[in-house]
Design an enzyme around this catalytic site. Structure first.
Site, mmCIF file in Angstrom:
data_model
loop_
_atom_site.group_PDB
_atom_site.id
_atom_site.type_symbol
_atom_site.label_atom_id
_atom_site.label_comp_id
_atom_site.label_asym_id
_atom_site.label_seq_id
_atom_site.Cartn_x
_atom_site.Cartn_y
_atom_site.Cartn_z
ATOM 1 N N PRO A 111 0.818 -1.225 0.000
ATOM 2 C CA PRO A 111 0.000 0.000 0.000
ATOM 3 C C PRO A 111 0.847 1.269 0.000
ATOM 4 O O PRO A 111 0.340 2.360 -0.234
ATOM 5 C CB PRO A 111 -0.849 -0.119 1.277
ATOM 6 C CG PRO A 111 -0.245 -1.218 2.084
ATOM 7 C CD PRO A 111 0.568 -2.065 1.175
ATOM 8 N N ARG A 145 -3.709 -8.588 -20.332
ATOM 9 C CA ARG A 145 -4.761 -8.330 -21.312
ATOM 10 C C ARG A 145 -4.329 -7.400 -22.443
ATOM 11 O O ARG A 145 -4.951 -7.401 -23.508
ATOM 12 C CB ARG A 145 -6.043 -7.805 -20.656
ATOM 13 C CG ARG A 145 -5.936 -6.429 -20.072
ATOM 14 C CD ARG A 145 -7.237 -5.980 -19.435
ATOM 15 N NE ARG A 145 -8.246 -5.571 -20.417
ATOM 16 C CZ ARG A 145 -8.204 -4.429 -21.107
ATOM 17 N NH1 ARG A 145 -7.204 -3.570 -20.947
ATOM 18 N NH2 ARG A 145 -9.156 -4.129 -21.959
ATOM 19 N N ASP A 186 -11.182 -0.028 -25.137
ATOM 20 C CA ASP A 186 -11.775 -0.050 -23.815
ATOM 21 C C ASP A 186 -11.559 1.242 -23.042
ATOM 22 O O ASP A 186 -10.824 2.113 -23.455
ATOM 23 C CB ASP A 186 -11.214 -1.215 -23.010
ATOM 24 C CG ASP A 186 -11.728 -2.539 -23.542
ATOM 25 O OD1 ASP A 186 -12.729 -2.516 -24.284
ATOM 26 O OD2 ASP A 186 -11.133 -3.565 -23.217
ATOM 27 N N GLU A 231 2.989 -8.237 8.662
ATOM 28 C CA GLU A 231 3.172 -6.777 8.679
ATOM 29 C C GLU A 231 4.126 -6.308 7.591
ATOM 30 O O GLU A 231 4.457 -5.140 7.500
ATOM 31 C CB GLU A 231 3.666 -6.324 10.054
ATOM 32 C CG GLU A 231 2.689 -6.621 11.188
ATOM 33 C CD GLU A 231 1.299 -6.065 10.923
ATOM 34 O OE1 GLU A 231 1.167 -4.841 10.779
ATOM 35 O OE2 GLU A 231 0.346 -6.867 10.870
HETATM 36 C C1 4G0 Z 1 3.357 -4.758 2.619
HETATM 37 C C2 4G0 Z 1 -0.748 -4.297 -1.338
HETATM 38 C C3 4G0 Z 1 2.429 -5.656 2.127
HETATM 39 C C4 4G0 Z 1 3.037 -3.905 3.659
HETATM 40 C C5 4G0 Z 1 -0.453 -5.191 -0.307
HETATM 41 C C6 4G0 Z 1 0.832 -4.845 3.718
HETATM 42 C C7 4G0 Z 1 -2.666 -3.578 -0.131
HETATM 43 C C8 4G0 Z 1 -1.857 -3.480 -1.250
HETATM 44 C C9 4G0 Z 1 1.163 -5.710 2.688
HETATM 45 C C10 4G0 Z 1 1.768 -3.934 4.221
HETATM 46 C C11 4G0 Z 1 -1.303 -5.228 0.795
HETATM 47 C C12 4G0 Z 1 -2.179 -2.494 -2.330
HETATM 48 C C13 4G0 Z 1 2.366 -2.070 5.700
HETATM 49 C C14 4G0 Z 1 0.091 -3.043 5.817
HETATM 50 C C15 4G0 Z 1 0.155 -6.663 2.180
HETATM 51 N N1 4G0 Z 1 -2.396 -4.433 0.858
HETATM 52 N N2 4G0 Z 1 -2.987 -1.472 -2.045
HETATM 53 N N3 4G0 Z 1 -1.103 -6.027 1.892
HETATM 54 N N4 4G0 Z 1 1.417 -3.023 5.234
HETATM 55 O O1 4G0 Z 1 -1.713 -2.637 -3.451
#
Ligand code: 4G0
Length: 222
Positions: free
Chosen positions: A85, A150, A165, A112
């Protein structure tokens, strides 16, 4: 194009065996290789995570296990992407950019996250599919892989071209209709039944613009 996906949950990529992506694999337009990170644990209990230094909640994926999994697939020309994220947000432009690569290694974290030292050594790009948190990187990786695959030539037939698209030309797609021309009195727009190809194209473009202005004015810079 070759994808190597490093994950603790390879079964979560079953969805990529369906439909268009499944067919692209059969046609050998792409190769998606799933690597179970757990196979690279040296621990007799196949342990892959440990508590974080400095305290705090949750578990952190251990550097050695992740690094050995990476070493099993790395090549000179591979680009390594970490799904997080905290990454740069994926959009169609980024998808087009990634589709030019020969070899993508996609790293999926759970718990985590992954020990920062191994990320610093191996990751070329951090990518996020949007501003929300998932239980792991797997669903994010599957979304990104689908978007890339795709647009690879031959994956979608020319008639149903990926090029017409949504997000081509940064516009939303025009509405689509099929038979019957009248369902419960709900009519298909007359213009689409007229057979007047140029007029239809013009109407579709106008619909695209109208929709984009109404639903996604940001795409028009408004
Ligand atoms: C790394 C990607 C991986 C750190 C992975 C969580 C959402 C996405 C993950 C975390 C994910 C996205 C710090 C919570 C695994 N969640 N939005 N979860 N933290 O692409």
């Amino acid at each position: 194009m070759k994808f190597d996906v490093l994950t603790l949950f390879p079964d979560m990529f079953e969805c990529l065996n369906q439909s268009i992506i499944g067919r692209a694999k059969e046609k050998e337009l792409i190769d998606i290789n799933l690597i179970n990170i757990r196979d690279f644990s040296n621990n007799k209990h196949k342990k892959v995570d440990d508590t974080p230094y400095g305290g705090g909640s949750g578990m952190v994926m251990m550097p050695d296990v992740v690094y050995r999994a990476y070493e099993s697939v790395k090549t000179k020309d591979a680009k390594v992407i970490y799904m997080t994220p905290q990454g740069k947000k994926l959009d169609q432009k980024k998808v087009e950019d990634l589709a030019k690569q020969n070899h993508l290694i996609i790293l999926c974290g759970h718990y985590e996250g992954i020990d920062q030292r191994v990320l610093d050594k191996i990751v070329d790009e951090e990518v996020s599919i949007g501003d929300y948190v998932l239980t792991g990187g797997e669903l994010a990786a599957a979304v990104m892989a689908d978007a890339i695959v795709r647009i690879i030539p031959g994956v979608i037939s020319d008639e149903q071209s990926a090029l017409s698209d949504s997000f081509q030309d940064n516009l939303l797609a025009a509405p689509v209709y099929t038979r019957p021309a009248d369902y419960k009195g709900w009519k298909v727009p007359d213009i689409l039944l007229s057979g007047h190809e140029a007029k239809i194209k013009e109407w579709e473009l106008q619909q695209s613009l109208e929709r984009t202005r109404k639903l996604r004015p940001d795409l028009l810079g408004e």
